[in-house]
Structures are given as structure tokens and as C-alpha cells.
Design a protein around this motif. Structure first.
Motif, short mmCIF file in Angstrom:
data_model
loop_
_atom_site.label_atom_id
_atom_site.label_comp_id
_atom_site.label_asym_id
_atom_site.label_seq_id
_atom_site.Cartn_x
_atom_site.Cartn_y
_atom_site.Cartn_z
N SER A 49 0.83 -1.16 -0.10
CA SER A 49 -0.17 0.10 0.09
C SER A 49 0.78 1.22 -0.14
N THR A 50 0.43 2.38 -0.77
CA THR A 50 1.31 3.46 -1.01
C THR A 50 0.76 4.53 0.18
N GLY A 51 -0.24 4.54 0.85
CA GLY A 51 -0.61 5.57 1.80
C GLY A 51 -1.24 6.64 1.16
N THR A 52 -2.09 6.66 0.12
CA THR A 52 -2.65 7.62 -0.47
C THR A 52 -4.12 7.57 0.45
N VAL A 53 -4.81 8.74 0.35
CA VAL A 53 -6.03 8.99 1.36
C VAL A 53 -6.94 7.59 0.93
N GLU A 54 -7.01 7.37 -0.34
CA GLU A 54 -8.14 6.47 -0.50
C GLU A 54 -7.69 4.92 0.27
N GLU A 55 -6.28 4.87 0.17
CA GLU A 55 -5.63 3.55 0.36
C GLU A 55 -5.79 3.52 1.94
N SER A 56 -5.56 4.90 2.41
CA SER A 56 -5.70 4.65 4.08
C SER A 56 -6.95 4.41 4.67
N GLN A 57 -7.72 5.08 3.79
CA GLN A 57 -9.52 4.85 4.22
C GLN A 57 -9.60 3.31 4.23
N ALA A 58 -9.22 2.58 3.07
CA ALA A 58 -9.32 1.23 2.97
C ALA A 58 -8.74 0.38 3.90
N LEU A 59 -7.43 0.85 4.22
CA LEU A 59 -6.70 0.26 5.22
C LEU A 59 -7.15 0.20 6.72
N SER A 60 -7.83 1.29 6.99
CA SER A 60 -8.54 1.52 8.24
C SER A 60 -9.78 0.70 8.37
N THR A 61 -10.13 0.21 7.27
CA THR A 61 -11.38 -1.11 7.68
C THR A 61 -10.73 -2.49 7.73
N VAL A 62 -9.39 -2.52 7.21
CA VAL A 62 -8.80 -3.91 7.32
C VAL A 62 -8.08 -3.91 8.87
N GLY A 63 -7.66 -2.93 9.07
CA GLY A 63 -7.07 -2.94 10.48
C GLY A 63 -8.17 -2.63 11.81
N GLN A 64 -8.96 -1.95 11.32
CA GLN A 64 -10.36 -1.97 12.49
C GLN A 64 -10.66 -3.37 12.91
N SER A 65 -10.95 -3.99 11.73
CA SER A 65 -11.68 -5.43 12.47
C SER A 65 -10.60 -6.34 13.24
N HIS A 66 -9.25 -6.14 12.60
CA HIS A 66 -8.39 -6.93 13.17
C HIS A 66 -8.25 -6.46 14.74
N LEU A 67 -8.15 -5.08 14.83
CA LEU A 67 -7.87 -4.27 15.90
C LEU A 67 -8.89 -4.96 17.04
N MET A 68 -10.13 -5.04 16.53
CA MET A 68 -11.46 -5.43 17.54
C MET A 68 -11.35 -6.75 17.75
N HIS A 69 -10.97 -7.55 17.01
CA HIS A 69 -10.75 -9.10 17.18
C HIS A 69 -9.97 -9.22 18.10
N ARG A 70 -8.70 -8.47 18.29
CA ARG A 70 -7.50 -8.85 19.29
C ARG A 70 -8.09 -8.06 20.68
N TYR A 71 -8.89 -6.77 20.51
CA TYR A 71 -9.52 -6.58 21.74
C TYR A 71 -10.45 -7.52 22.44
N THR A 72 -11.25 -8.09 21.50
CA THR A 72 -12.18 -9.07 22.04
C THR A 72 -11.60 -10.17 22.69
N GLU A 73 -10.36 -10.67 22.30
CA GLU A 73 -9.86 -11.85 22.76
C GLU A 73 -9.03 -11.13 24.17
N SER A 74 -8.36 -9.98 23.98
CA SER A 74 -7.35 -9.38 25.26
C SER A 74 -8.57 -9.22 26.47
N PHE A 75 -9.43 -8.56 25.98
CA PHE A 75 -10.55 -8.21 27.21
C PHE A 75 -11.24 -9.56 27.56
N GLY A 76 -11.24 -10.54 26.64
CA GLY A 76 -11.89 -11.80 27.09
C GLY A 76 -11.36 -12.75 28.20
N ARG A 77 -9.91 -12.38 28.33
CA ARG A 77 -9.04 -12.91 29.54
C ARG A 77 -9.59 -12.67 30.69
N TYR A 78 -10.38 -11.52 30.85
CA TYR A 78 -11.03 -10.91 31.97
C TYR A 78 -12.50 -11.00 31.94
#
Ligand code: GLU
Length: 277
Positions: A79-108
């Protein structure tokens, strides 16, 4: 260094921060990703451990988490970091981020919820009321609300700007009692601590705001999302009578230290005086 602020005022503000019932914690991209822009499991788990220390004290916590674009960048090659790509990257990263938060808070045994917002949502009274109501319901359920800007749809006109402003708006909007901005430096310094070995941490900001602002403007070239916006966000919140702390995300037990009034990071003393209650 605490400039002109009196020790008693600073101590009182630290105690006010320690006593906060509803805490907004903001974590920046650097506090969640490694040098290759991959989500860093250890950093994320550490943040969740720190938040758990507040939840254990029966505090309510709202997390404002960056890292969507960062985490997406590590997952999509080339990815080259254009605005359009950053917007699309955010959607890939956001779901991954939430997956990890779900797991990590799940420990408690804690559940999390995702809220993605734009400037429209903060400015429109009806949307904002709906946002507040949703947060209240989640907190009643003991769920940890996790906020981020909705980068996929946020164009220039509807951008909040960065999560420092989102976390300040959220703190005031949901009647938070404290904003903690976690970052990769230990607070506000008299110079850029990454380059200047003599830079000293400014312990507290309040009546000395203009002096501090001058020092910081001279010592930093950061723009978007740098220390300047963290200072602005913390200042906005403190002008509404709410303390704010900027502190280092990697410091051990950082949120526990704030909850026990330890002198960590830089505290922004509520401008209109520390309330009596
Ligand atoms: N919403 C952006 C993200 O999650 C964060 C912007 C910022 O770093 O404040 O990547």
C-alpha cells in the motif's frame, strides 16, 4: 518542573484524577503497533491489563483507540498511503484491532463494543444523543466501549481530525471525569525528549498554559496527531473542569499509578478550579 503551579494545586488535581469514576483512555497508534506496522500483541495486552486495573476499582472506562490504519498497513502489502488507501486500510485494521481487543478483554471475561464516529455524529444533536445513550447502555452492561474515527467514510469535511480531538469531545460528551492520553513519550516536555537529552517533563499544566504552549511550539515540528493536538485536547477538557493526563503507554501499571495519584506524566489541572466534591 511545574512552572508556576503550586504543589497543593497539582496534588489536588492528581487526587481528582485518582477519584474519577468514569475514565476516557486514549491510545495512539504507536502504543499499539510495532515498527513494521503490525499490531503488537504485547502492547495491546498491556493496555488491556492497565484498563482492567481501573475496571477492578469499579471505574467505568471508555477506550478511544487509534491503530486502524497502522494495523491495516501491516496486513496489506504494497500500500502506498494515499488517502483512499488509508481509508481502505483502516477497515482492514479496524476489524483486526477489534478481534484482538475481544480476545484480550476476554482474558478478564469482559466484553467490548465498537463505535465508529465522524464529525457529523458529534455535531448533530440527535446523533450525539444517540451516541451518548448507546455508551450509557454499554456501560450499564459492563461492556467496554471502544471508539475510533470512522476513517472509511471520513472525508475532509467530516473528519474529526485525529483521535486526540475525538477523545476530548467524548470525555466532555459522556460526562467523563478524567481523560488519559497514552502516548510514546512520558508527557509534555520542555523539548523533544526523543532528540534532546536535557528535555524535562513538565509535571503540570494550568495557569502556566501559555508558557508551556510557547515552549512546546518552539521545540516541536509535529503537526497532525503530535504532542500539540494532545495538549489541545487535554486543555479543552481541563477548561471544562475535568482533569487530563498525558502519559507514557509503556510505563508499568500506568493507569493504576494515575488511580493512586502518583506523579506520572503531565497533568492538566482543571482551569475553573478543582471542585469540592
Ligand atoms: N483513526 C485513525 C486510526 O485508527 C487514528 C488517527 C490518529 O492516530 O489519531 O488509524
Amino acid at each position: 518542573m511545574s512552572e508556576t503551579l503550586e504543589d497543593a494545586t497539582v496534588a489536588e488535581a492528581r487526587q481528582m484524577a485518582a477519584d474519577a469514576d468514569r475514565v476516557v483512555v486514549k491510545a495512539g497508534t504507536n502504543s499499539l503497533t510495532d515498527e513494521e506496522s503490525n499490531l503488537d500483541d504485547e502492547k495491546l495486552d498491556k493496555l488491556v491489563d492497565d484498563i482492567q486495573s481501573l475496571l477492578k476499582r469499579d471505574k467505568e472506562v471508555i477506550l478511544v483507540s487509534s491503530g486502524a490504519i497502522g494495523a491495516g498497513t501491516g496486513r496489506i502489502e504494497g500500500s502506498t498511503g494515499t488517502v483512499e488507501e488509508s481509508q481502505a486500510l483502516s477497515t482492514v485494521g479496524q476489524s483486526h484491532l477489534m478481534h484482538r481487543y475481544t480476545e484480550s478483554f476476554g482474558r478478564y471475561d469482559r466484553k467490548v463494543a465498537q463505535l465508529l464516529l465522524t464529525q457529523h455524529d458529534l455535531e448533530n444533536p440527535e446523533r450525539f444523543t444517540n451516541f451518548r445513550n448507546t455508551v450509557e447502555t454499554l456501560l450499564d452492561w459492563g461492556v467496554v466501549p471502544i471508539l475510533n474515527e470512522n476513517d472509511a467514510v471520513a472525508t475532509e469535511e467530516i473528519r474529526i481530525g485525529d483521535n486526540d480531538m475525538l477523545s476530548a469531545a467524548a470525555t466532555m460528551g459522556v460526562d467523563g471525569d478524567l481523560l488519559v492520553t497514552l502516548t510514546d513519550v512520558g508527557g509534555v516536555y520542555t523539548g523533544n525528549p526523543k532528540e534532546d537529552g536535557h528535555a524535562e517533563r513538565i509535571e503540570a499544566v494550568g495557569a502556566n498554559y501559555d508558557t508551556v504552549q510557547e515552549i512546546v511550539t518552539e521545540s516541536t515540528s509535529d503537526e497532525f496527531g503530535g504532542i500539540q493536538t494532545k495538549i489541545e485536547g487535554a486543555r479543552d477538557v481541563s477548561e471544562h473542569g475535568i482533569p487530563a493526563v498525558i502519559a507514557r503507554s509503556t510505563e508499568p501499571d500506568i493507569l493504576e499509578k494515575i488511580a493512586t495519584a502518583k506523579p506520572v506524566g503531565t497533568i492538566f489541572v482543571p482551569i475553573n478550579g478543582v471542585s469540592d466534591d
